[in-house]
Design a protein around this motif. Structure first.
Motif, PDB file in Angstrom:
ATOM      1  N   ASN A   1       0.111   4.207   0.284  1.00 57.01           N
ATOM      2  CA  ASN A   1      -0.291   5.217   1.280  1.00 57.01           C
ATOM      3  C   ASN A   1       0.558   5.117   2.548  1.00 57.01           C
ATOM      4  O   ASN A   1       0.693   6.086   3.284  1.00 57.01           O
ATOM      5  CB  ASN A   1      -1.771   5.061   1.637  1.00 57.01           C
ATOM      6  CG  ASN A   1      -2.634   5.375   0.441  1.00 57.01           C
ATOM      7  OD1 ASN A   1      -2.444   6.391  -0.211  1.00 57.01           O
ATOM      8  ND2 ASN A   1      -3.554   4.478   0.116  1.00 57.01           N
TER       9      ASN A   1
ATOM     10  N   LYS B   1      -9.540  -3.881  16.593  1.00 58.28           N
ATOM     11  CA  LYS B   1     -10.825  -3.486  16.005  1.00 58.28           C
ATOM     12  C   LYS B   1     -11.989  -4.221  16.701  1.00 58.28           C
ATOM     13  O   LYS B   1     -13.000  -3.610  17.052  1.00 58.28           O
ATOM     14  CB  LYS B   1     -10.805  -3.821  14.511  1.00 58.28           C
ATOM     15  CG  LYS B   1     -12.018  -3.354  13.764  1.00 58.28           C
ATOM     16  CD  LYS B   1     -11.718  -3.401  12.271  1.00 58.28           C
ATOM     17  CE  LYS B   1     -12.852  -2.871  11.447  1.00 58.28           C
ATOM     18  NZ  LYS B   1     -13.839  -3.871  11.104  1.00 58.28           N
TER      19      LYS B   1
ATOM     20  N   SER C   1      -3.802   3.179  16.500  1.00 58.37           N
ATOM     21  CA  SER C   1      -4.787   2.551  15.603  1.00 58.37           C
ATOM     22  C   SER C   1      -6.196   3.097  15.848  1.00 58.37           C
ATOM     23  O   SER C   1      -6.981   3.244  14.906  1.00 58.37           O
ATOM     24  CB  SER C   1      -4.804   1.032  15.796  1.00 58.37           C
ATOM     25  OG  SER C   1      -3.511   0.520  15.647  1.00 58.37           O
TER      26      SER C   1
ATOM     27  N   ASN D   1       0.855  -1.190   0.000  1.00 56.53           N
ATOM     28  CA  ASN D   1       0.000   0.000   0.000  1.00 56.53           C
ATOM     29  C   ASN D   1       0.893   1.242   0.000  1.00 56.53           C
ATOM     30  O   ASN D   1       1.577   1.520   0.992  1.00 56.53           O
ATOM     31  CB  ASN D   1      -0.878  -0.045   1.266  1.00 56.53           C
ATOM     32  CG  ASN D   1      -1.909   1.049   1.283  1.00 56.53           C
ATOM     33  OD1 ASN D   1      -1.791   2.040   0.578  1.00 56.53           O
ATOM     34  ND2 ASN D   1      -2.933   0.867   2.109  1.00 56.53           N
TER      35      ASN D   1
ATOM     36  N   ARG E   1      -0.011   0.575  10.872  1.00 55.76           N
ATOM     37  CA  ARG E   1      -0.304   0.309   9.448  1.00 55.76           C
ATOM     38  C   ARG E   1      -0.096  -1.153   9.050  1.00 55.76           C
ATOM     39  O   ARG E   1       0.278  -1.444   7.925  1.00 55.76           O
ATOM     40  CB  ARG E   1       0.522   1.221   8.520  1.00 55.76           C
ATOM     41  CG  ARG E   1       0.378   2.708   8.803  1.00 55.76           C
ATOM     42  CD  ARG E   1       1.305   3.551   7.942  1.00 55.76           C
ATOM     43  NE  ARG E   1       1.573   4.844   8.554  1.00 55.76           N
ATOM     44  CZ  ARG E   1       2.533   5.048   9.458  1.00 55.76           C
ATOM     45  NH1 ARG E   1       3.328   4.078   9.826  1.00 55.76           N
ATOM     46  NH2 ARG E   1       2.681   6.249   9.976  1.00 55.76           N
TER      47      ARG E   1
ATOM     48  N   ASN F   1       2.197   8.369   3.969  1.00 53.81           N
ATOM     49  CA  ASN F   1       1.999   8.714   5.385  1.00 53.81           C
ATOM     50  C   ASN F   1       3.305   9.059   6.089  1.00 53.81           C
ATOM     51  O   ASN F   1       3.404  10.077   6.766  1.00 53.81           O
ATOM     52  CB  ASN F   1       1.429   7.484   6.088  1.00 53.81           C
ATOM     53  CG  ASN F   1       0.039   7.682   6.633  1.00 53.81           C
ATOM     54  OD1 ASN F   1      -0.276   7.157   7.674  1.00 53.81           O
ATOM     55  ND2 ASN F   1      -0.783   8.433   5.943  1.00 53.81           N
TER      56      ASN F   1
ATOM     57  N   ASN G   1      -6.202   6.408  14.180  1.00 58.44           N
ATOM     58  CA  ASN G   1      -6.077   6.326  12.710  1.00 58.44           C
ATOM     59  C   ASN G   1      -6.873   5.127  12.211  1.00 58.44           C
ATOM     60  O   ASN G   1      -6.327   4.181  11.644  1.00 58.44           O
ATOM     61  CB  ASN G   1      -4.600   6.182  12.337  1.00 58.44           C
ATOM     62  CG  ASN G   1      -3.783   7.384  12.766  1.00 58.44           C
ATOM     63  OD1 ASN G   1      -3.726   8.379  12.061  1.00 58.44           O
ATOM     64  ND2 ASN G   1      -3.181   7.298  13.931  1.00 58.44           N
ATOM     65  N   GLU G   2      -8.173   5.187  12.434  1.00 51.10           N
ATOM     66  CA  GLU G   2      -9.000   3.983  12.282  1.00 51.10           C
ATOM     67  C   GLU G   2      -9.079   3.460  10.843  1.00 51.10           C
ATOM     68  O   GLU G   2      -9.425   2.310  10.629  1.00 51.10           O
ATOM     69  CB  GLU G   2     -10.399   4.194  12.859  1.00 51.10           C
ATOM     70  CG  GLU G   2     -11.136   5.329  12.189  1.00 51.10           C
ATOM     71  CD  GLU G   2     -12.534   5.486  12.743  1.00 51.10           C
ATOM     72  OE1 GLU G   2     -12.873   4.845  13.732  1.00 51.10           O
ATOM     73  OE2 GLU G   2     -13.290   6.267  12.121  1.00 51.10           O
ATOM     74  N   ASN G   3      -8.744   4.303   9.861  1.00 50.52           N
ATOM     75  CA  ASN G   3      -8.765   3.796   8.478  1.00 50.52           C
ATOM     76  C   ASN G   3      -7.788   2.648   8.257  1.00 50.52           C
ATOM     77  O   ASN G   3      -7.944   1.847   7.349  1.00 50.52           O
ATOM     78  CB  ASN G   3      -8.480   4.916   7.458  1.00 50.52           C
ATOM     79  CG  ASN G   3      -7.172   5.620   7.742  1.00 50.52           C
ATOM     80  OD1 ASN G   3      -6.837   5.876   8.899  1.00 50.52           O
ATOM     81  ND2 ASN G   3      -6.398   5.906   6.712  1.00 50.52           N
ATOM     82  N   TRP G   4      -6.765   2.537   9.135  1.00 47.53           N
ATOM     83  CA  TRP G   4      -5.767   1.470   8.972  1.00 47.53           C
ATOM     84  C   TRP G   4      -6.229   0.144   9.577  1.00 47.53           C
ATOM     85  O   TRP G   4      -5.591  -0.880   9.374  1.00 47.53           O
ATOM     86  CB  TRP G   4      -4.422   1.888   9.554  1.00 47.53           C
ATOM     87  CG  TRP G   4      -3.756   2.911   8.669  1.00 47.53           C
ATOM     88  CD1 TRP G   4      -3.746   4.262   8.847  1.00 47.53           C
ATOM     89  CD2 TRP G   4      -3.072   2.670   7.435  1.00 47.53           C
ATOM     90  NE1 TRP G   4      -3.085   4.878   7.810  1.00 47.53           N
ATOM     91  CE2 TRP G   4      -2.663   3.920   6.934  1.00 47.53           C
ATOM     92  CE3 TRP G   4      -2.755   1.525   6.697  1.00 47.53           C
ATOM     93  CZ2 TRP G   4      -1.953   4.047   5.730  1.00 47.53           C
ATOM     94  CZ3 TRP G   4      -2.056   1.646   5.513  1.00 47.53           C
ATOM     95  CH2 TRP G   4      -1.661   2.899   5.040  1.00 47.53           C
TER      96      TRP G   4
END
Ligand SMILES: NC(=O)c1ccc[n+]([C@@H]2O[C@H](COP(=O)([O-])OP(=O)(O)OC[C@H]3O[C@@H](n4cnc5c(N)ncnc54)[C@H](O)[C@@H]3O)[C@@H](O)[C@H]2O)c1
Length: 343
Positions: free
Chosen positions: A42, A205, A336, A40, A193, A46, A339-342
């Motif tokens: 990104n 999560k 985490s 990725n 990440r 980042n 930065n919950e998108n990860w």
């Protein structure tokens, strides 16, 4: 200025290593990656965005797209140039996927390794080539056994077998072409990440969402599997430490029955079972852990309950992980959640 090639640079460990190099060296860094489901870009964006000197970091990092299943042709070779250091981290790394499709792992972990070794073997200024291997080549570790660098291999799934195959090719290139190859065996790595399929991001999560956490255990469901988890920054620190050692001095450290290619275990500070780990993750979120033990190992051969390596050689050389593992876990959980998108 030194030049380093990181294969798999858009992967989880690769991007942490690049981040570490950006802050601790002035080297020029090239990432080579084919960007599959686990790569990725990104991640790299980042770390560049978060660096103190964004423009300088951007200039020092070059990104090359290439699938190492194919040999490095003239065009790619001209783009890459040659290097002082190569660290070969690109691989297919998800064990479950290797059980579904072993041949794709042979292509990514054995054929691709041969392609990068072949490309590098005529370099004039190559100081070190690191083959980044895994503890899994040794197979499951009975209680109280921690494998040393030269212990026997015992792959229990296609992922470990193909990593062991790539490793033997790296050893062969050292012996045949006198390339300055070293091998590392690293235990389970975690950090920011990481791919959300992996146990730690998935548990962060599930705890956040008040869901049930499944923990792999023995058949009687009395004991959870365990690992010496290590944070990716500690792994990066160990790799840089090894790159900076004189190759000749490393060779002297590790002779074993005439075997030449030096090998090093990079091991986390303590052994943690996955139940303790999940509890730490819940504690960091001020939540109660809702969990079940699952006897995954009897139903799905190829998964091992305990892996363990002996880290005494690296300690003898003067390297140990720096930070307390519980602080590391807390930091990764907090990051985490923010930065919950990860995850
Ligand atoms: N994650 C761990 O706990 C762990 C532990 C020990 C060793 N390792 C090893 O560390 C390395 C990196 O692991 P990771 O967890 O960062 O994996 P990852 O899946 O996050 O990264 C691997 C990267 O390699 C790239 N890649 C795969 N095949 C490629 C090919 N044929 N050509 C070009 N690029 C390719 C992918 O696109 C991805 O970006 C692997 O070699 C793995 O075997 C991982």
């Amino acid at each position: 200025m030194k030049r380093i090639l990181v294969t798999g640079g858009a992967g989880f460990i690769g991007h942490h290593f690049i981040n570490y190099l950006l802050t601790r060296t002035d080297w020029h860094i090239t990432s080579l990656d084919r960007l599959d489901f686990s790569g990725n870009l990104n991640r790299l964006t980042n770390i560049i965005d978060e660096s103190n000197n964004r423009d300088k970091a951007k200039k020092r990092l070059k990104i090359v797209f290439h699938d190492l299943r194919a040999e490095i042709n003239e065009y790619i070779a001209n783009d890459l140039g040659d290097f002082n250091y190569i660290i070969h981290m690109a691989a297919s790394s998800h064990v479950d996927r290797s059980i579904e499709d072993p041949m794709s792992f042979v292509l990514d972990n054995v054929v691709a390794t041969c392609n990068i070794l072949n490309y590098a073997r005529n370099f004039k200024k190559l100081e070190k080539f690191v083959y980044f291997s895994t503890d899994e080549v040794f197979g499951p570790a009975p209680i109280s056994i921690n494998y040393k660098e030269r212990d026997r291999y015992n792959s229990t799934n296609p992922y470990s077998a193909t990593k062991a195959g790539g490793e033997e090719l790296a050893v062969a290139f050292q012996n045949t072409y006198n390339m300055p190859v070293i091998v590392t065996h690293t235990m389970n790595v975690f950090g920011e990440r990481q791919h959300p399929e992996k146990f730690i991001p998935m548990t962060i999560k599930n705890v956040r969402d008040n869901k049930l956490v499944s923990i792999h255990s023995n058949a009687k469901k009395t004991k959870a599997g365990s690992r010496h988890y290590i944070h990716a920054e500690d792994v990066a620190n160990a790799c840089l430490f090894l790159l900076k050692q004189e190759y000749a001095s490393l060779k002297n450290e590790v002779d074993f029955g005439g075997a030449k290619c030096p090998k090093f275990n990079i091991v986390g500070p303590i052994e943690l079972d996955n139940h303790e780990l999940a509890q730490e993750i819940a504690k960091a979120q001020n939540k109660k852990l809702n969990y079940e033990f699952v006897d995954f190992h009897s139903a799905r051969p190829g998964h091992d309950l305990r892996y363990a390596l002996d880290g005494s050689l690296m300690k003898k050389l003067g390297w140990e992980p720096k930070k307390n593992i519980f602080e590391r876990i807390k930091d990764v959980v907090n990051w985490s959640i923010k930065n919950e998108n990860w995850i």
